[in-house]
Scaffold this active site. Structure first.
Site, short mmCIF file in Angstrom:
data_model
loop_
_atom_site.label_atom_id
_atom_site.label_comp_id
_atom_site.label_asym_id
_atom_site.label_seq_id
_atom_site.Cartn_x
_atom_site.Cartn_y
_atom_site.Cartn_z
N CYS A 105 0.88 -1.17 0.00
CA CYS A 105 0.00 0.00 0.00
C CYS A 105 0.91 1.21 0.00
O CYS A 105 1.89 1.26 0.75
CB CYS A 105 -0.91 0.01 1.23
SG CYS A 105 -1.87 1.54 1.41
N HIS B 220 0.58 4.04 1.20
CA HIS B 220 0.64 4.78 2.46
C HIS B 220 1.74 4.25 3.38
O HIS B 220 2.27 4.98 4.21
CB HIS B 220 -0.69 4.67 3.22
CG HIS B 220 -1.78 5.53 2.69
ND1 HIS B 220 -2.41 5.29 1.50
CD2 HIS B 220 -2.38 6.64 3.22
CE1 HIS B 220 -3.35 6.20 1.31
NE2 HIS B 220 -3.35 7.03 2.34
#
Length: 275
Positions: free
Chosen positions: A192, A194
């Site tokens: 991901c 993030h």
């Protein structure tokens, strides 16, 4: 032939880590970043919803003159990329291209692991899609891949708590769970965009022999190689070393958070996505 910027799309802020890596090795191109912050996160949404939202963003970026769009979102790459490439692009705009962030990492991970056991930390949507498992097996069929969803990590990052003591428990719990699922894992992909902001804590709670792979470097290198091989596409990208930022959410709020991800102040513009 008209030229235009490279479009970079994410459901929110995480794609900025990809954009930053791309601009570090290819600073001369123009870029447009589009974050669908108003409808984030995508990681818990179903396939049809993610596909529709992603297609809306791709259409918008094409309409802004982008000949090439990078889906800097693992969930969008997992749930929407293939359909967009095989149907929308092929039928409506075969002269344009859309690329994702999963394949570049899958292509190299087998050369990094020594045990052949790989862990994936990602959103529930990416894990459920099994996109990493399928892609890695294409290149390294003998590797064992274990995925674990970390639904609390994106909120931790977007709330600005990624470097706080409050994040320690959540990060350590997920790392311990993954390594209990397969004790032979020696390489972990942060699936991901993030998660690189949690990388410091992830390394803190992983054994020192575990390789931590953040995607930005590999996606950027893969894109550079792609453009070197596809000179026609490279010639269609404008080269003014600019970058514009757009969001579907509140400009003031998003500007502050994007500036944190990029470590500099930026101007963000409002944009609407249409069906």
């Amino acid at each position: 032939m008209e030229t235009g910027p490279i479009g970079v799309f994410d459901s929110g802020y995480g794609g900025l880590t990809i954009l930053r890596s791309i601009r570090e090795i290819m600073p001369g191109y123009d870029y447009v970043y589009l974050g669908d912050n108003a409808r984030a996160p995508y990681g818990t949404k179903d396939f049809d919803t993610v596909f529709e939202y992603t297609l809306q963003a791709v259409r918008k970026l094409f309409g802004m003159g982008c000949p090439l769009v990078i889906l800097a979102c693992n969930t969008a790459s997992a749930k929407a990329l293939r359909n967009i490439q095989q149907h929308y692009i092929a039928d409506c705009c075969p002269e344009r291209r859309v690329l994702g962030v999963i394949r570049p990492t899958a292509e190299i991970v087998g050369t990094i692991t020594k045990t052949g056991h790989i862990g994936i930390l990602a959103t529930p949507g990416t894990i459920k899609s099994e996109s990493y498992v399928l892609e890695i097996r294409k290149f390294f069929p003998d590797c064992h891949v274990t995925g674990l969803a970390c639904p609390s990590w994106v909120p931790l990052v977007e709330s600005g708590m990624y470097d706080s003591t409050e994040a320690d428990g959540e990060v350590r719990r997920q790392i311990d769970t993954l390594l209990m699922m397969d004790k032979d894992i020696d390489t972990v992909i942060l699936g991901c965009t993030h998660y690189p902001l949690l990388e410091k804590k992830i390394r803190q709670f992983c054994p020192p022999y575990v390789n931590i792979i953040a995607q930005g470097k590999y996606v950027a290198e893969s894109l550079r190689n792609y453009l070197e091989r596809h000179t026609g596409m490279a010639g269609r990208i404008s080269k003014g070393a600019t970058c514009r930022y757009f969001t579907t959410d509140s400009v003031d709020m998003v500007s502050k958070k994007m500036s944190v991800f990029l470590n500099k102040n930026i101007v963000v513009n409002s944009i609407k996505l249409e069906k």
